[in-house]
Design a protein around this motif. Structure first.
Motif, mmCIF file in Angstrom:
data_model
loop_
_atom_site.group_PDB
_atom_site.id
_atom_site.type_symbol
_atom_site.label_atom_id
_atom_site.label_comp_id
_atom_site.label_asym_id
_atom_site.label_seq_id
_atom_site.Cartn_x
_atom_site.Cartn_y
_atom_site.Cartn_z
ATOM 1 N N VAL A 166 -35.590 50.650 34.414
ATOM 2 C CA VAL A 166 -35.728 52.096 34.605
ATOM 3 C C VAL A 166 -35.808 52.417 36.091
ATOM 4 N N ARG A 167 -36.642 51.683 36.824
ATOM 5 C CA ARG A 167 -36.782 51.921 38.263
ATOM 6 C C ARG A 167 -35.471 51.617 38.982
ATOM 7 N N GLU A 169 -32.450 51.847 37.818
ATOM 8 C CA GLU A 169 -31.477 52.911 37.544
ATOM 9 C C GLU A 169 -31.793 54.159 38.351
ATOM 10 N N ARG A 170 -33.071 54.504 38.485
ATOM 11 C CA ARG A 170 -33.447 55.686 39.268
ATOM 12 C C ARG A 170 -33.098 55.493 40.743
ATOM 13 N N GLU A 171 -33.297 54.296 41.259
ATOM 14 C CA GLU A 171 -32.946 54.027 42.655
ATOM 15 C C GLU A 171 -31.434 54.126 42.853
ATOM 16 N N ALA A 174 -30.501 57.747 42.994
ATOM 17 C CA ALA A 174 -30.922 58.351 44.261
ATOM 18 C C ALA A 174 -29.959 57.991 45.375
ATOM 19 N N ASP A 180 -30.914 62.769 38.303
ATOM 20 C CA ASP A 180 -31.850 61.823 37.703
ATOM 21 C C ASP A 180 -32.491 62.487 36.493
ATOM 22 N N LEU A 182 -34.887 61.691 34.660
ATOM 23 C CA LEU A 182 -36.339 61.603 34.583
ATOM 24 C C LEU A 182 -37.046 62.618 35.474
ATOM 25 N N THR A 183 -36.285 63.406 36.215
ATOM 26 C CA THR A 183 -36.924 64.446 37.028
ATOM 27 C C THR A 183 -37.250 65.692 36.205
ATOM 28 N N ASP A 194 -40.754 61.916 34.453
ATOM 29 C CA ASP A 194 -40.966 60.544 34.946
ATOM 30 C C ASP A 194 -41.212 59.547 33.819
ATOM 31 N N SER A 217 -31.211 58.059 28.630
ATOM 32 C CA SER A 217 -31.793 59.369 28.343
ATOM 33 C C SER A 217 -30.922 60.121 27.351
#
Length: 240
Positions: A166-167, A169-171, A174, A180, A182-183, A194, A217
């Motif tokens: 998860v982290r 993918e978010r990076e 970004a 994103d 999760l925002t 988040d 998601s």
């Protein structure tokens, strides 16, 4: 400077500017006495200071004959600048016998005075704190953070990517300036901001419902994140 150092400086000055040469021994002795008097509290060399270099720079830039005050004034300016940049704390490791918490003790005061005298005399560099939020240092900090990442080097983050998908993918999103999900909160599974989307599973034995994190998601959440990012960009362009 000692009389010997002043005499060496005068010889160097005369070498650079022959107009200052004197044939009269009495006049030369009088000049040496004058220079010794005015340069008695000026070091020949110190941290960031060189009297010969100051004299050379003056002769190179000015058509007037150099005077001892043309060396002493820059020294006092240099000393004042060093003292103004010094934060006023001494290094405790250099004085293991001194208790830094005993600010009213004789040893602490003596060590602090000795340090300030050393800086004023040019024997020690001032202890300065660089601003990290503005000026040239800020750019250095930004480049350093960009190379290391927020909390760990990027090489380490890449090695750990499979253990925290998860982290990772978010990076990635970004870095690509992509929306994103999760925002924003998910309107389908009610996952909060988040938090990853949740999939519902029913135990066939007892019909109990449980939720498990999903790797992706829900489509509605992706659409909401895309719309939110477009709104932010539009607002920023309008403000600019």
């Amino acid at each position: 400077m000692t009389p010997r150092e002043v005499a060496a400086l005068l010889a160097y000055v005369v070498q650079l500017d022959p107009r200052l040469a004197l044939d009269d021994q009495a006049a030369a002795a009088e000049r040496l006495t004058q220079w010794c008097d005015l340069l008695s509290d000026v070091p020949a060399t110190a941290h960031g200071w060189d009297a010969a270099r100051v004299a050379r720079d003056y002769i190179a830039r000015n058509p007037y004959r150099i005077q001892p005050s043309d060396v002493s004034r820059p020294w006092h300016t240099h000393k004042a600048d060093a003292m103004s940049r010094h934060v006023g704390t001494f290094e405790p490791t250099a004085h293991p016998e001194v208790d830094p918490d005993d600010q009213y003790g004789n040893a602490y005061v003596a060590a602090l005075r000795a340090e300030r005298h050393a800086i004023a005399a040019g024997h020690q560099a001032p202890t300065t704190h660089r601003a990290l939020t503005a000026g040239p240092a800020a750019a250095v900090v930004e480049r350093r953070l960009a190379a290391l990442g927020e909390y760990m080097p990027r090489t380490v983050a890449q090695a750990l990517a499979e253990y925290r998908p998860v982290r990772a993918e978010r990076e990635r999103l970004a870095r690509e300036n992509a929306p994103d999900p999760l925002t924003v909160a998910c309107t389908w599974c009610k996952a909060a901001e988040d938090e990853p989307c949740r999939g519902r599973a029913i135990n066939p034995r007892n019909q109990q419902t449980r939720y498990r994190p999903m790797g992706k998601s829900h489509p509605c959440r992706v659409e909401d994140a895309t719309a939110a990012q477009l709104t932010r960009h539009t607002t920023q362009e309008a403000a600019a």
